[in-house]
Design an enzyme around this catalytic site. Structure first.
Site, short mmCIF file in Angstrom:
data_model
loop_
_atom_site.label_atom_id
_atom_site.label_comp_id
_atom_site.label_asym_id
_atom_site.label_seq_id
_atom_site.Cartn_x
_atom_site.Cartn_y
_atom_site.Cartn_z
N LYS A 22 0.84 -1.20 0.00
CA LYS A 22 0.00 0.00 0.00
C LYS A 22 0.87 1.25 0.00
O LYS A 22 0.64 2.18 -0.78
CB LYS A 22 -0.87 -0.01 1.25
CG LYS A 22 -1.53 1.32 1.60
CD LYS A 22 -2.42 1.24 2.82
CE LYS A 22 -1.69 1.37 4.10
NZ LYS A 22 -1.44 2.76 4.55
N ASN A 23 1.90 1.25 0.86
CA ASN A 23 2.69 2.47 1.05
C ASN A 23 3.73 2.70 -0.04
O ASN A 23 4.45 3.70 0.00
CB ASN A 23 3.34 2.48 2.44
CG ASN A 23 2.29 2.68 3.52
OD1 ASN A 23 1.13 3.00 3.23
ND2 ASN A 23 2.67 2.47 4.76
N CYS A 116 -4.37 12.86 13.75
CA CYS A 116 -4.44 11.44 13.39
C CYS A 116 -4.45 10.66 14.71
O CYS A 116 -3.91 11.10 15.71
CB CYS A 116 -3.22 11.06 12.55
SG CYS A 116 -3.09 9.29 12.28
N ARG A 121 1.45 14.08 13.72
CA ARG A 121 1.89 13.83 12.33
C ARG A 121 1.86 15.12 11.50
O ARG A 121 1.15 15.22 10.50
CB ARG A 121 1.05 12.74 11.70
CG ARG A 121 1.17 11.42 12.44
CD ARG A 121 0.35 10.33 11.80
NE ARG A 121 0.98 9.84 10.57
CZ ARG A 121 0.43 8.89 9.81
NH1 ARG A 121 -0.73 8.38 10.12
NH2 ARG A 121 1.06 8.48 8.71
N ASP A 304 5.17 0.14 12.08
CA ASP A 304 3.91 -0.46 11.59
C ASP A 304 3.77 -1.92 11.99
O ASP A 304 2.73 -2.52 11.73
CB ASP A 304 3.82 -0.34 10.06
CG ASP A 304 3.66 1.10 9.64
OD1 ASP A 304 3.78 1.39 8.44
OD2 ASP A 304 3.42 1.96 10.52
N ARG A 396 -8.38 -0.71 5.20
CA ARG A 396 -7.53 0.33 4.59
C ARG A 396 -6.19 -0.27 4.15
O ARG A 396 -5.57 0.21 3.22
CB ARG A 396 -7.25 1.45 5.59
CG ARG A 396 -8.48 2.20 6.03
CD ARG A 396 -8.11 3.40 6.84
NE ARG A 396 -7.14 4.22 6.12
CZ ARG A 396 -6.70 5.40 6.56
NH1 ARG A 396 -7.14 5.87 7.71
NH2 ARG A 396 -5.84 6.10 5.86
C1 EPZ Z 1 4.57 6.76 6.57
O1 EPZ Z 1 3.83 7.79 7.20
C2 EPZ Z 1 3.62 5.58 6.43
N1 EPZ Z 1 2.48 5.97 5.58
C3 EPZ Z 1 3.14 5.13 7.81
O2 EPZ Z 1 2.35 3.98 7.63
C4 EPZ Z 1 4.35 4.76 8.66
O3 EPZ Z 1 3.92 4.41 9.95
C5 EPZ Z 1 5.32 5.95 8.73
O4 EPZ Z 1 5.68 6.36 7.39
C6 EPZ Z 1 6.60 5.62 9.49
O5 EPZ Z 1 7.24 4.55 8.89
C7 EPZ Z 1 2.65 6.00 4.24
O6 EPZ Z 1 3.72 5.73 3.72
C8 EPZ Z 1 1.44 6.36 3.43
P1 EPZ Z 1 6.76 9.99 8.64
P2 EPZ Z 1 4.44 9.29 7.25
O7 EPZ Z 1 6.63 11.29 7.95
O8 EPZ Z 1 5.24 9.55 6.05
C9 EPZ Z 1 7.31 13.18 12.10
C10 EPZ Z 1 0.49 2.62 7.92
O9 EPZ Z 1 0.20 1.98 8.91
N2 EPZ Z 1 7.18 14.20 11.05
O10 EPZ Z 1 7.87 9.07 8.25
O11 EPZ Z 1 3.30 10.19 7.56
C11 EPZ Z 1 6.02 12.38 12.32
O12 EPZ Z 1 5.15 13.06 13.21
C12 EPZ Z 1 0.96 4.05 8.04
O13 EPZ Z 1 0.49 2.17 6.75
C13 EPZ Z 1 7.28 15.54 11.40
O14 EPZ Z 1 7.47 15.89 12.56
O15 EPZ Z 1 5.39 9.20 8.51
C14 EPZ Z 1 6.54 11.08 12.89
O16 EPZ Z 1 6.75 11.23 14.28
C15 EPZ Z 1 0.73 4.57 9.44
N3 EPZ Z 1 7.16 16.48 10.41
C16 EPZ Z 1 7.90 10.89 12.19
O17 EPZ Z 1 8.25 12.18 11.67
C17 EPZ Z 1 6.94 16.14 9.09
O18 EPZ Z 1 6.86 17.04 8.24
C18 EPZ Z 1 7.87 9.91 11.03
O19 EPZ Z 1 6.77 10.28 10.21
C19 EPZ Z 1 6.84 14.77 8.76
C20 EPZ Z 1 6.97 13.81 9.75
#
Ligand code: EPZ
Length: 417
Positions: A22-23, A116, A121, A304, A396
């Site tokens: 999916k991702n 979320c 996030r 995840d 999802r």
């Molecule tokens: C991706 O989310 C995945 N989703 C998530 O999978 C996964 O849990 C996550 O990466 C971590 O591996 C998709 O790929 C669609 P991040 P993403 O930006 O990109 C902080 C699932 O279950 N952050 O890597 O949104 C954030 O708050 C989903 O399939 C900022 O602070 O995650 C988090 O603490 C859930 N500012 C950390 O970084 C930003 O601008 C990692 O988030 C961006 C992120």
């Protein structure tokens, strides 16, 4: 709302085939915005998030069709540059249209994702990077409004590795003027899959999968003809299901190299895992041994898989410390697992899981995608019946999970809500 009902206590046996990731499919679908023509993407899982994203791309003016795992996206015309709140509020990954829309049309208006279940996030790092690349960004009425005649290459340092942040800026950089360097970039396999898809379109990208990614802008990209990688989290979820039920399962069509951290940790619990090519063979032990995990960016143990691993540890001998380092509120499955008799105490970002002799089936509620997967894993091993409510969360991210589990001998059925 539909529910899933599981009669626990049956060891999973047989073979299961893993669907596309999916991702990886979501950012690769977004990449089609960068071309003009008919894009073909194969091995796309049939999931709610994929159809939601397809509807968003159709809203932007693109042709969208999905049939038997193949997605066709006609990106000839982009008639809107706006991703409305109605889409973004149901799926945060909608933010992935920001970079490509800006690169293709010079403008993008994307609703801020809002909160979320698993954490705040924010997307500040996405915005910071695009501003570095020359985009003028204003935040008005809950929308990000970005404009740039032509993005220019820049050096972007991420305070922390962000998966979709890396993906957004990688896509933006493919048509920018000059070189973009992403430092402290995310190394997840899904990021690499997106880079490979973009390179197949004619993009110039080096270093994907490492923390330094270099993108040299080109004038245009050709449409996609690309196959998505297997889903490593679905793979890990079935590994956990076989381990907790003392099962004997062959998992086909998976990328064994993408689940090394999961395999290593499961082996430490006594689970026997061997692999040959794209097939994993997993045998659950008579008795699980408690092991600690700390979630980390790839190649560390994936956040995840934290909830599914916790479900496993509820029945292990000893105490397991589970540290969630990525999201600030990703323990909502704890209360539901406790209802099934698990002994778990949360102190800040650490959950202390003391193994118990058995779990008891109970009515429980899914709160987010991976929490619902952990309730399925627990329900497979619990004595009696577990009824999981709000299974739209699970739809999802898992294609036909009850059919796949039924093929492995599980007594599981969907109860139409
Ligand atoms: C991706 O989310 C995945 N989703 C998530 O999978 C996964 O849990 C996550 O990466 C971590 O591996 C998709 O790929 C669609 P991040 P993403 O930006 O990109 C902080 C699932 O279950 N952050 O890597 O949104 C954030 O708050 C989903 O399939 C900022 O602070 O995650 C988090 O603490 C859930 N500012 C950390 O970084 C930003 O601008 C990692 O988030 C961006 C992120």
């Amino acid at each position: 709302m539909d529910k899933i009902e599981i009669e626990g206590g049956i060891s999973l046996t047989g073979e299961v085939s893993i669907s596309g990731a999916k991702n990886a499919a979501l950012p690769v679908m977004a990449a089609s915005i960068l071309s003009s023509g008919e894009n073909l993407i194969y091995n796309v899982p049939r999931l709610r998030d994929i159809s939601t994203f397809g509807k968003l791309l159709a809203y932007l003016g693109m042709g969208y069709h999905q049939e038997n795992g193949e997605v066709i996206l006609d990106s000839t015309n982009i008639s809107s540059i706006e991703a409305p709140y109605d889409f973004v509020k149901t799926m945060r990954a909608s933010v992935l249209v920001l970079g490509p829309l800006l690169a293709r049309t010079g403008e993008a208006k994307v609703s801020l994702p809002g909160g979320c279940a698993i954490g705040a996030r924010p997307i500040n790092l996405h915005i910071m990077g695009l501003e570095k690349m020359g985009a003028e960004i204003t935040l008005t009425e809950g929308y990000i409004h970005a404009k740039a005649k032509r993005l220019k290459g820049a050096v972007v340092y991420f305070d922390m590795p962000t998966v979709t942040g890396t993906e957004n800026l990688m896509m933006a950089g493919t048509l920018a003027d000059g070189e973009t360097v992403l430092e402290n970039a995310a190394c997840e396999p899904e990021v690499v899959d997106l880079a490979n898809a973009l390179i197949s379109m004619g993009a110039n990208i080096r270093g994907a999968g490492t923390s330094i990614v270099r993108i040299n802008g080109v004038s245009s990209l050709r449409p996609l003809d690309y196959r998505i990688i297997p889903d490593r989290i679905e793979t890990g979820t079935f590994l956990a299901g076989a381990a907790i039920t003392g099962g004997d399962v062959r998992i086909n069509n998976c990328s064994t190299e993408h689940v090394e951290a999961i395999i290593n940790k499961l082996r430490e619990t006594g689970t026997v895992i061997t692999f040959k090519g794209d097939t994993l063979h997993v045998k659950g032990p008579d008795k699980l041994v408690a092991e600690d995990i700390k979630t980390m960016p790839y190649p560390g143990f994936p956040t995840d898989m934290q909830a599914q691993f916790m479900a496993l540890m509820t029945l292990a001998e000893g105490t397991s410390l589970i540290t969630e380092n990525i999201f600030e509120n990703r323990f909502m499955h704890v209360a539901e697992l406790r209802r099934m008799g698990a002994d778990i105490r949360v102190e800040g970002s650490i959950a202390k899981v003391k193994g118990v002799k058995s779990l008891k089936g109970a009515p429980v509620m899914a709160t987010d995608l991976r929490a619902s997967a952990s309730l399925v894993v627990a329900g497979l091993a619990a004595q009696g019946t577990t009824i999981i409510d709000r299974v739209y969360h699970i739809d999802r991210g898992y294609q036909g999970i009850e059919e796949k589990l039924k093929l492995l001998g599980a007594k599981i059925r969907r109860v139409k809500g």
